[in-house]
Enzyme design. Structure first.
Site, short mmCIF file in Angstrom:
data_model
loop_
_atom_site.label_atom_id
_atom_site.label_comp_id
_atom_site.label_asym_id
_atom_site.label_seq_id
_atom_site.Cartn_x
_atom_site.Cartn_y
_atom_site.Cartn_z
N LEU A 1 -50.33 -155.36 -15.32
CA LEU A 1 -51.29 -154.57 -16.09
C LEU A 1 -50.64 -153.95 -17.32
O LEU A 1 -51.31 -153.68 -18.31
CB LEU A 1 -51.87 -153.46 -15.21
CG LEU A 1 -52.73 -153.93 -14.03
CD1 LEU A 1 -53.15 -152.74 -13.20
CD2 LEU A 1 -53.94 -154.69 -14.52
N GLY A 2 -49.35 -153.67 -17.27
CA GLY A 2 -48.68 -153.08 -18.42
C GLY A 2 -47.30 -152.59 -18.07
O GLY A 2 -46.88 -152.60 -16.90
N GLY B 1 -42.28 -146.57 -20.31
CA GLY B 1 -40.92 -146.06 -20.24
C GLY B 1 -40.42 -145.81 -18.83
O GLY B 1 -39.21 -145.79 -18.59
N MET B 2 -41.36 -145.62 -17.88
CA MET B 2 -40.94 -145.33 -16.51
C MET B 2 -40.92 -146.59 -15.64
O MET B 2 -40.21 -146.64 -14.64
CB MET B 2 -41.88 -144.30 -15.88
CG MET B 2 -41.36 -143.68 -14.61
SD MET B 2 -42.49 -142.45 -13.89
CE MET B 2 -42.29 -141.10 -15.04
N GLY B 3 -41.68 -147.60 -15.99
CA GLY B 3 -41.70 -148.80 -15.17
C GLY B 3 -42.85 -149.72 -15.52
O GLY B 3 -43.40 -149.68 -16.62
N VAL C 1 -46.61 -151.56 -14.22
CA VAL C 1 -47.79 -151.42 -13.36
C VAL C 1 -48.37 -152.80 -13.09
O VAL C 1 -48.56 -153.60 -14.01
CB VAL C 1 -48.86 -150.51 -13.99
CG1 VAL C 1 -50.09 -150.44 -13.10
CG2 VAL C 1 -48.31 -149.13 -14.22
N LYS D 1 -47.44 -149.01 -9.33
CA LYS D 1 -46.49 -148.64 -10.38
C LYS D 1 -45.07 -148.73 -9.82
O LYS D 1 -44.71 -147.99 -8.90
CB LYS D 1 -46.77 -147.22 -10.87
CG LYS D 1 -45.79 -146.73 -11.93
CD LYS D 1 -46.06 -145.30 -12.34
CE LYS D 1 -47.31 -145.20 -13.17
NZ LYS D 1 -47.49 -143.86 -13.78
N ASP E 1 -48.84 -133.97 -19.76
CA ASP E 1 -48.98 -135.08 -20.70
C ASP E 1 -50.43 -135.51 -20.84
O ASP E 1 -50.75 -136.69 -20.81
CB ASP E 1 -48.11 -136.26 -20.24
CG ASP E 1 -47.98 -137.34 -21.32
OD1 ASP E 1 -48.20 -137.02 -22.50
OD2 ASP E 1 -47.67 -138.50 -20.97
#
Length: 598
Positions: free
Chosen positions: A29-30, A33-35, A37, A51, A145
């Site tokens: 899906l995308g 910066g964290m990982g 999905v 995720k 955020d």
């Protein structure tokens, strides 16, 4: 890390996993910066978003601890205007979080494709996002955020995603981490840039930025470089040209540079709807009922050929789960209703709950409250300029203060049983109870201590009976004491052909207080039904008024004035039918205990 996807998802890459725990991965899906999905499926075929955390982050001990804390909290957040965490791996590599898969474009994509939101859509968005923040803040969490990319315009209204998880990237030195900004410059509060603590007021600032963007198509603190944006956030007045005048004053107040001067989320909601005492859960229901979203010509939002991209709702956040307490499972001794039904009893004493009225002269309530949507919804009255949407006079109390809630996303939230294997426990984001010939009546009391229970309480849960005969029952209990032998239990048959209010009085036996032979509002066998019970002390404890609603429709209203039961625990109940050799299985979700304040 937010993502979006249409129906043409990116294929899995050669190094991508194909399965993680019980989840099968279908496509990408995308990536952020964290990982990364992934779109996945659980064993039942339900679509989920998985995720997976980047290995370099997962290898840092400090990150892992923060991530564990935030995800554990996320499991407990109430679902209104957000999306639940379904599962997670917090110990072994790879670390991952599984969340509900939400259809609908992000706010930034919707504005880019169709322009700024018009009046009623903008008002619905403002209320929906503020309602989501109420759920987050009520759990002791700060989003940190909030931005247009983290607001999804689903078919049931705005959904706020990715809250709390940004905190896992925090570093002691401030708002950057190894050159990476934690947050989006245009929507960060000035106190973050000054190195001051982040509080719920920080999310209120970001709410103002998001609403301004939705209403004008531009961020209120725009710039060509990050330093320029930071300077404007810290020093300049917001640019709100073109924003709906009905919202401009409230957005301006939310964007005050001093967090102490900003309205709270509760004050935002009060000013938005013109009602000084608002219940976020009820507002969420109203948003869903009246939401239609920004409509492009010839296409519906989030579905059909003209739909925007599908979005994934990453995990929400809340406080640590409760601990196990004792005396929550006992022999109720309550008998299922007789096949010969009697007419429902007359309503108990006392008038219907006051629906609450338009906002008075209280703090911050505007002269002209906003109205969500334009469509009339059966059973919901959308008031004019002087009021707000409320259920009818026989609906559940609307002036409430939540004292305990659980989405059953964590198997350690205090109900006992762990991951379900038999009898009772957590299963697929719900809590499951079984009843059979060995235990015809099975119940569990909530971790909320009976001694701390309000004397006027509304208990809510979504209930389903996936297995069992037609005369099996599911329900809720209140005023439970003495190992489960003393309590009031409300039950609804699986086929909807009757309900029951039972008083268990210990050594004095049990008594059926009400046995209506119809259940208004019941959705049908196998469907999830929302049960709500009100247990209210009256006349200084000499009476208890007992009411049941199913999907907002009143089923029982009875007052017990014959040695009413003392206050105590609230909980869940499943009862086998007359043929106890047929196992009955009941699932519960979105459990809530609220104090009735008016």
């Amino acid at each position: 890390m937010t993502t979006h996807a249409g129906e043409n998802f990116d294929s899995l890459q050669p190094d991508d996993p194909r399965e993680l725990g019980p989840y099968r991965l279908l496509s990408r899906l995308g990536r952020g910066g964290m990982g990364t999905v992934f779109l996945g499926e659980d064993p039942s075929g339900r679509r989920v978003a998985v995720k997976v955390i980047n290995r370099e982050l997962a290898g840092e001990t400090a990150f892992r601890e923060r991530f564990r804390r935030e995800v554990t909290a996320a499991r407990q957040v109430r679902r209104f205007c957000t999306a639940p965490v379904i599962g997670a791996e917090l110990d072994q590599d790879p670390l991952y979080v599984v969340t509900e898969f939400i259809e609908g474009p992000s706010l930034d994509r919707a504005v880019a494709d169709r322009g700024a939101l018009p009046g009623s859509d903008l008002e619905g968005l403002a209320v929906g996002v503020a309602t989501a923040l109420a759920a987050i803040h009520g759990a002791g969490i700060v989003h940190r955020d909030l931005k247009p990319a983290n607001v999804l315009l689903s078919a049931t209204g705005p959904r706020v995603i990715d809250f709390g998880i940004a905190r896992a990237l925090d570093a002691a030195e401030g708002p950057t981490r190894t050159g990476q900004l934690v947050g989006t410059p245009n929507y960060l509060p000035p106190e973050l840039l000054r190195g001051e603590p982040i509080t719920p007021a920080s999310d209120v600032f970001s709410w103002g930025c998001v609403v301004a963007f939705a209403g004008t198509g531009k961020a209120p603190f725009a710039g060509n470089t990050v330093p320029e944006i930071f300077y404007r956030v810290a020093h300049d007045a917001p640019v709100l040209d073109g924003l709906d005048p009905d919202l401009r004053d409230l957005v301006t107040a939310a964007l005050d540079k001093d967090p102490r001067n900003r309205p709270t989320v509760q004050e935002l909601l009060a000013r938005l709807v013109g009602h000084a005492d608002v219940n976020p859960a009820r507002l969420a229901e109203t948003v869903q009922a009246s939401w239609h979203g920004p409509q492009p010509a010839g296409a519906g939002l989030g579905s059909g050929p003209g739909a925007g991209p599908t979005r994934v709702a990453p995990p929400p956040t809340l406080a640590a789960p409760g601990t196990e307490t004792t005396r929550r499972d006992g022999p109720y001794g309550f008998q299922p209703p007789s096949p010969t039904r009697v007419a429902p009893p007359p309503p108990g004493s006392g008038g219907p709950g006051s629906p609450g009225g338009p906002g008075g002269p209280g703090r911050g309530v505007p002269r002209k409250p906003l109205i969500i949507g334009a469509a009339a919804v059966a059973g919901v009255l959308v008031a004019g300029l002087a009021g707000w949407a409320l259920l009818g006079p026989d609906g559940p109390p609307d002036k409430l203060a939540t004292v305990y809630s659980d989405t059953f996303a964590s198997p350690t939230s205090g109900w006992g049983g762990g991951t379900f294997s038999s009898q009772y426990g957590y299963k697929d984001g719900k809590y499951r109870l079984e009843a059979d010939s060995s235990t015809p009546f099975r119940g569990r009391w909530s971790p909320k201590e009976g001694k701390d229970m309000p004397t006027r309480v509304l208990v809510t849960a979504m209930t389903t009976l996936p297995e069992g005969p037609d005369d099996a029952q599911t329900g809720l209990s209140c005023r439970a004491n003495d190992d489960g032998k003393t309590q009031y239990v409300f039950k609804v048959r699986k086929d909807g052909k009757g309900a029951l209010l039972v008083k268990g009085a210990g050594d004095q036996g049990t008594k059926n207080l009400a046995t209506p032979d119809s259940v208004p509002g019941f959705k049908g066998k196998g469907a999830a039904n929302k049960l709500q019970i009100a247990c209210e002390e009256q006349d200084k404890g000499k009476k208890v008024r007992l009411r049941l609603w199913v999907n907002g429709e009143q089923v029982i209203d009875k007052t017990d004035g014959d040695q009413p039961l003392a206050n105590g625990w609230a909980g869940l109940d499943v009862s086998a039918g007359g043929n106890t050799s047929i196992k009955t299985v009941g699932d519960f979700d979105d459990f809530d205990i609220s104090k009735i304040v008016d």
